[in-house]
Design an enzyme around this catalytic site. Structure first.
Site, short mmCIF file in Angstrom:
data_model
loop_
_atom_site.label_atom_id
_atom_site.label_comp_id
_atom_site.label_asym_id
_atom_site.label_seq_id
_atom_site.Cartn_x
_atom_site.Cartn_y
_atom_site.Cartn_z
N LYS A 16 0.84 -1.22 0.00
CA LYS A 16 0.00 0.00 0.00
C LYS A 16 0.87 1.26 0.00
O LYS A 16 0.61 2.19 -0.75
CB LYS A 16 -0.93 0.02 1.23
CG LYS A 16 -1.87 -1.17 1.32
CD LYS A 16 -2.89 -1.01 2.44
CE LYS A 16 -2.31 -0.91 3.83
NZ LYS A 16 -1.60 -2.13 4.29
N ARG A 90 -9.60 0.71 9.62
CA ARG A 90 -9.14 -0.64 9.90
C ARG A 90 -10.20 -1.44 10.66
O ARG A 90 -9.98 -2.62 10.94
CB ARG A 90 -7.90 -0.58 10.77
CG ARG A 90 -6.59 -0.85 10.01
CD ARG A 90 -5.49 -0.66 10.99
NE ARG A 90 -4.25 -1.29 10.71
CZ ARG A 90 -3.19 -0.65 10.21
NH1 ARG A 90 -3.27 0.59 9.82
NH2 ARG A 90 -2.05 -1.28 10.08
N ARG A 129 12.06 -5.86 5.85
CA ARG A 129 11.78 -4.45 5.57
C ARG A 129 12.66 -3.52 6.42
O ARG A 129 12.88 -3.76 7.60
CB ARG A 129 10.30 -4.22 5.87
CG ARG A 129 9.76 -2.89 5.46
CD ARG A 129 8.29 -2.99 5.17
NE ARG A 129 7.46 -2.87 6.35
CZ ARG A 129 6.15 -2.66 6.30
NH1 ARG A 129 5.52 -2.56 5.13
NH2 ARG A 129 5.44 -2.57 7.40
N ARG A 161 11.37 -1.55 11.93
CA ARG A 161 10.33 -1.04 12.85
C ARG A 161 10.12 -2.06 13.96
O ARG A 161 10.15 -3.27 13.70
CB ARG A 161 9.03 -0.85 12.08
CG ARG A 161 8.88 0.53 11.49
CD ARG A 161 7.73 0.61 10.51
NE ARG A 161 6.49 -0.02 10.95
CZ ARG A 161 5.39 -0.07 10.23
NH1 ARG A 161 5.36 0.49 9.02
NH2 ARG A 161 4.31 -0.65 10.67
N ARG A 172 -0.15 -8.92 13.79
CA ARG A 172 -0.78 -7.90 12.94
C ARG A 172 -1.64 -8.56 11.87
O ARG A 172 -2.71 -8.06 11.52
CB ARG A 172 0.30 -7.02 12.30
CG ARG A 172 0.95 -6.08 13.31
CD ARG A 172 2.23 -5.47 12.79
NE ARG A 172 2.01 -4.54 11.69
CZ ARG A 172 2.97 -4.13 10.87
NH1 ARG A 172 4.20 -4.59 10.99
NH2 ARG A 172 2.69 -3.29 9.91
P1 AMP Z 1 0.84 0.66 9.77
O1 AMP Z 1 2.02 1.55 9.57
O2 AMP Z 1 -0.35 1.09 8.96
O3 AMP Z 1 1.16 -0.80 9.58
O4 AMP Z 1 0.38 0.84 11.30
C1 AMP Z 1 1.26 0.51 12.37
C2 AMP Z 1 0.46 0.33 13.66
O5 AMP Z 1 -0.22 1.56 13.98
C3 AMP Z 1 -0.65 -0.71 13.59
O6 AMP Z 1 -0.16 -2.03 13.82
C4 AMP Z 1 -1.57 -0.22 14.72
O7 AMP Z 1 -1.03 -0.55 15.99
C5 AMP Z 1 -1.50 1.29 14.55
N1 AMP Z 1 -2.53 1.79 13.60
C6 AMP Z 1 -2.33 2.37 12.39
N2 AMP Z 1 -3.50 2.71 11.82
C7 AMP Z 1 -4.47 2.32 12.68
C8 AMP Z 1 -5.89 2.37 12.67
N3 AMP Z 1 -6.57 2.87 11.61
N4 AMP Z 1 -6.57 1.88 13.74
C9 AMP Z 1 -5.91 1.37 14.82
N5 AMP Z 1 -4.57 1.27 14.89
C10 AMP Z 1 -3.85 1.74 13.84
#
Ligand code: AMP
Length: 221
Positions: A16, A90, A129, A161, A172
């Protein structure tokens, strides 16, 4: 707002962010990645950042009401060309909150772009990554930086990360299947869903997205 209002949906690591980086400049839309916004809050040690940290480190979702207010605030100053959301919504609660806010502002979603990939591909990809603090992403094997450990774009140090470690990636993915995958049906019912194969090379995925959005073919890849 008459621009393109888009959502990128799909499991973590499906590509994405890569597609977003290519689409956002060209379309002139506001790009909002809730993961990046939350990581910025953590880096700046804000109250929200401190509350979000333990959920993020465990690979769990940050509570809806925290993420929804953060996202809707940011959306309030979106470009008239539209927006591209990455990592939001999400959960169904988040999708309903977004729908209500867009209704209030007389806005409509243009499309929801689902980039999908099987779990084993995701685990392999995410565990290699490397990310810089600005969110540029590389991969140890398939997309290494020119200088080991250094971002090609801004010279910052690349790190893994804390939520990209294999155990957390599996959590996740479980969270994705349980909480986020129901949004596939949610947006399909609304006639907004467009599905793309995230195992294909990024240039091919982008070409398919361009076709689905009715954009001119890119001159360069
Ligand atoms: P990402 O970079 O999108 O993979 O997000 C990293 C982490 O941020 C996720 O594993 C969640 O802990 C938190 N996070 C990001 N976006 C959301 C969302 N829309 N709702 C809840 N937690 C989020």
């Amino acid at each position: 707002m008459t621009g393109l209002n888009l959502i990128l949906l799909g499991p973590p690591g499906a590509g994405k962010g890569t597609q977003a980086a290519r689409l956002r400049d060209e379309l002139g839309v506001t790009y909002l990645a809730t993961g990046d916004l939350l990581r910025r809050h953590r880096a700046e040690d804000t109250a929200l950042g401190r509350r979000a940290a333990r959920y993020m480190t465990a690979g769990r979702l940050v509570p809806d009401r925290l993420v929804i207010s953060m996202l809707l605030d940011a959306l309030g100053s979106a470009s008239p060309h539209g927006f591209l959301l990455d990592g939001f919504p999400r959960t169904t609660t988040q999708a309903e909150a977004l729908e209500a806010a867009l209704d209030t502002a007389s806005l409509r979603l243009t499309a929801v772009l689902l980039i999908d990939a099987p779990d084993d591909v995701i685990v392999e990809r995410i565990s290699g990554r490397l990310t810089c603090p600005q969110g540029h992403v590389f991969h140890r094997q398939s997309d290494p930086p020119a200088r080991a450990g250094i971002c090609d774009h801004d010279g910052e140090r690349l790190v893994t990360r804390d939520d990209d470690r294999p155990d957390t990636v599996r959590s996740r993915l479980e969270v994705y299947h349980a909480e986020t995958e129901p949004l596939v049906a949610y947006y399909k019912t609304r006639g907004l869903l467009r599905t793309f194969d995230g195992t294909q090379p990024p240039g091919d995925v982008l070409a398919a997205i361009r076709t689905a959005l009715g954009l001119e073919p890119a001159r360069h890849r």
